[in-house]
Design a protein around this motif. Structure first.
Motif, PDB file in Angstrom:
ATOM      1  N   ALA A  51       0.842  -1.212   0.000  1.00 30.82           N
ATOM      2  CA  ALA A  51       0.000   0.000   0.000  1.00 30.82           C
ATOM      3  C   ALA A  51       0.873   1.256   0.000  1.00 30.82           C
ATOM      4  O   ALA A  51       0.600   2.214  -0.739  1.00 30.82           O
ATOM      5  N   ILE A  52       1.927   1.250   0.802  1.00 32.38           N
ATOM      6  CA  ILE A  52       2.814   2.422   0.891  1.00 32.38           C
ATOM      7  C   ILE A  52       3.513   2.652  -0.449  1.00 32.38           C
ATOM      8  O   ILE A  52       3.584   3.780  -0.946  1.00 32.38           O
ATOM      9  N   LYS A  53       3.991   1.561  -1.061  1.00 30.47           N
ATOM     10  CA  LYS A  53       4.693   1.724  -2.346  1.00 30.47           C
ATOM     11  C   LYS A  53       3.748   2.301  -3.404  1.00 30.47           C
ATOM     12  O   LYS A  53       4.137   3.132  -4.219  1.00 30.47           O
TER      13      LYS A  53
ATOM     14  N   ALA B 184      -4.204   4.128  -1.835  1.00 30.84           N
ATOM     15  CA  ALA B 184      -4.190   2.740  -1.357  1.00 30.84           C
ATOM     16  C   ALA B 184      -5.184   2.596  -0.210  1.00 30.84           C
ATOM     17  O   ALA B 184      -5.259   3.463   0.664  1.00 30.84           O
ATOM     18  N   ILE B 185      -5.954   1.516  -0.253  1.00 32.80           N
ATOM     19  CA  ILE B 185      -6.976   1.278   0.780  1.00 32.80           C
ATOM     20  C   ILE B 185      -6.798  -0.144   1.321  1.00 32.80           C
ATOM     21  O   ILE B 185      -6.615  -1.086   0.546  1.00 32.80           O
ATOM     22  N   ILE B 186      -6.846  -0.278   2.641  1.00 34.04           N
ATOM     23  CA  ILE B 186      -6.901  -1.617   3.250  1.00 34.04           C
ATOM     24  C   ILE B 186      -8.173  -1.640   4.102  1.00 34.04           C
ATOM     25  O   ILE B 186      -8.371  -0.773   4.968  1.00 34.04           O
ATOM     26  N   CYS B 187      -9.065  -2.582   3.838  1.00 36.20           N
ATOM     27  CA  CYS B 187     -10.336  -2.601   4.579  1.00 36.20           C
ATOM     28  C   CYS B 187     -10.927  -4.006   4.551  1.00 36.20           C
ATOM     29  O   CYS B 187     -10.337  -4.918   3.976  1.00 36.20           O
ATOM     30  N   SER B 188     -12.094  -4.161   5.180  1.00 28.67           N
ATOM     31  CA  SER B 188     -12.725  -5.482   5.182  1.00 28.67           C
ATOM     32  C   SER B 188     -13.591  -5.619   3.928  1.00 28.67           C
ATOM     33  O   SER B 188     -14.072  -4.618   3.373  1.00 28.67           O
TER      34      SER B 188
ATOM     35  N   GLN C 187      -7.054   4.430   4.645  1.00 31.62           N
ATOM     36  CA  GLN C 187      -6.806   5.006   3.319  1.00 31.62           C
ATOM     37  C   GLN C 187      -5.507   5.792   3.373  1.00 31.62           C
ATOM     38  O   GLN C 187      -5.354   6.692   4.197  1.00 31.62           O
ATOM     39  N   ILE C 188      -4.592   5.426   2.485  1.00 36.34           N
ATOM     40  CA  ILE C 188      -3.301   6.127   2.475  1.00 36.34           C
ATOM     41  C   ILE C 188      -3.246   7.024   1.240  1.00 36.34           C
ATOM     42  O   ILE C 188      -3.341   6.552   0.102  1.00 36.34           O
ATOM     43  N   HIS C 189      -3.113   8.319   1.500  1.00 40.56           N
ATOM     44  CA  HIS C 189      -3.089   9.300   0.405  1.00 40.56           C
ATOM     45  C   HIS C 189      -1.709   9.926   0.338  1.00 40.56           C
ATOM     46  O   HIS C 189      -1.115  10.208   1.359  1.00 40.56           O
TER      47      HIS C 189
END
Ligand SMILES: Nc1ncnc2c1ncn2[C@@H]1O[C@H](COP(=O)(O)OP(=O)(O)O)[C@@H](O)[C@H]1O
Ligand SMILES: NC(=O)OP(=O)(O)O
Length: 312
Positions: free
Chosen positions: A280-282, A290-294, A309-311
């Motif tokens: 996600a960071i890359k 990048a989103i990490i969620c269920s 959510q990584i912006h």
């Protein structure tokens, strides 16, 4: 606004840890995942789906080994292709059915994808990708002795067979996948990280025995298809800091700097959240979202209302 999104489906989307790996159980789980993906398609997004294959490729390998006196055993890259094929089939069919029910006319197509790796990758000397079912320590060590497997403890959940998991260098079929998604088809691709292949000196490819991590391949797929969003679906609603401790804190929208800071503090365990956050960071570093969620909140997360959510 319509976005191009690569969705990486976690293990639970296909088989939950305590479930038996029957076709019916897996089909029903995949169907539920397809319901959610159909909602994202309904939001108007262009969608590429990728998925894991750890339990399934391990089971296929085991079937091969158990039956080798009757039918010749096939190598691990072929087992990987088989698992990609059967999971892809379940996804194509269930997703198509969900779209029909929702009155949406979109093509759904599965691409049996090859992923290039390097034979120089140190992973070939250090197998660390868990596949197949869980064993207790004693049974795992006995199987390792009898069958020449390498086994290891998997993130506190039990013992499993481990195989080499080289870094994906490029997605061989990415240009085709990109063309298809841009024509509005929903594409299922790079399942199980893709079938691992190496590039020969004469420019041809050949398979190698390994299993690639789907979050790492998902990242490459998102980059090579020029996706706007890379979404990793798993079984937690958010990424946490101080995970599992009384003061754990769910991360919502965070900046790239914050994400890197938590990563440097060692907040994300190797073998579970670690590779997801690394991918996600890359992706955010290269300018994407990048989103990490269920799984069940994936459509809300596309609207910015759920998940981590990584912006940039
Ligand atoms: N910092 C963290 N925040 C959230 N979950 C974490 C964290 N560290 C480890 N985990 C674990 O990571 C798991 C998800 O990783 P994994 O099981 O490999 O996912 P999947 O099979 O869905 O790809 C969660 O169930 C959770 O137990
Ligand atoms: N290939 C892969 O990463 O599979 P899992 O997600 O099931 O471990």
């Amino acid at each position: 606004m319509s976005e191009k999104v690569v969705i990486a489906l976690g293990g639970n989307a296909i088989l939950q840890p305590k479930q038996e790996a029957t076709y019916e159980n897996q089909l029903e789980n995949v169907r539920k995942s397809s319901e959610v993906i159909a909602r994202i398609a309904k939001q108007g997004h262009k969608v590429i789906i990728t998925h894991g294959n750890g339990p399934q490729v391990g089971n296929i390998l085991r079937q091969n080994e158990e039956a080798k006196h009757v039918v010749p055993a096939l190598p691990l890259d072929v087992c990987s292709a088989e698992s990609q094929g059967f999971i892809g089939y379940m996804m194509e069919q269930t997703l198509k059915n969900e779209l029909i029910k929702a009155g949406l006319k979109r093509d759904v197509v599965g691409i049996l994808t090859q992923t290039e790796v390097s034979l120089d990758d140190p992973a070939f000397e250090n197998p660390d990708k868990p596949i197949g079912v869980f064993y207790d320590e004693e049974e795992a060590k006995q199987l390792a002795k009898e069958k020449g497997w390498v086994v290891a403890e998997d993130a506190g959940r039990g013992w499993r067979r481990v195989v080499p998991s080289p870094m994906p260098q490029s997605i061989v079929d990415a240009p085709t996948i990109k063309r298809l998604v841009e024509s509005d088809a929903i594409v299922v691709a790079c399942g199980g990280g893709g079938i691992p292949v190496v590039l020969n000196e004469d420019g041809t490819y050949q398979g190698v025995e390994a299993v690639i991590d789907k979050d790492r391949s998902g990242f490459r797929l998102a980059i090579e298809t020029k996706a706007d969003t890379f979404m990793i679906l798993t079984d937690v609603k958010n990424v946490f800091v101080n995970y599992g401790k009384p003061d754990q804190k769910a991360l919502g929208v965070i900046s790239l700097e914050e994400a890197k800071q938590y990563q440097a503090e060692g907040q994300f365990s190797a073998g579970s959240m670690g590779p997801k956050m690394e991918a996600a960071i890359k992706f955010a570093e290269l300018g994407g979202k990048a989103i990490i969620c269920s799984l069940d909140e994936a459509d809300l997360a596309m609207e910015g209302k759920a998940g981590t959510q990584i912006h940039n």
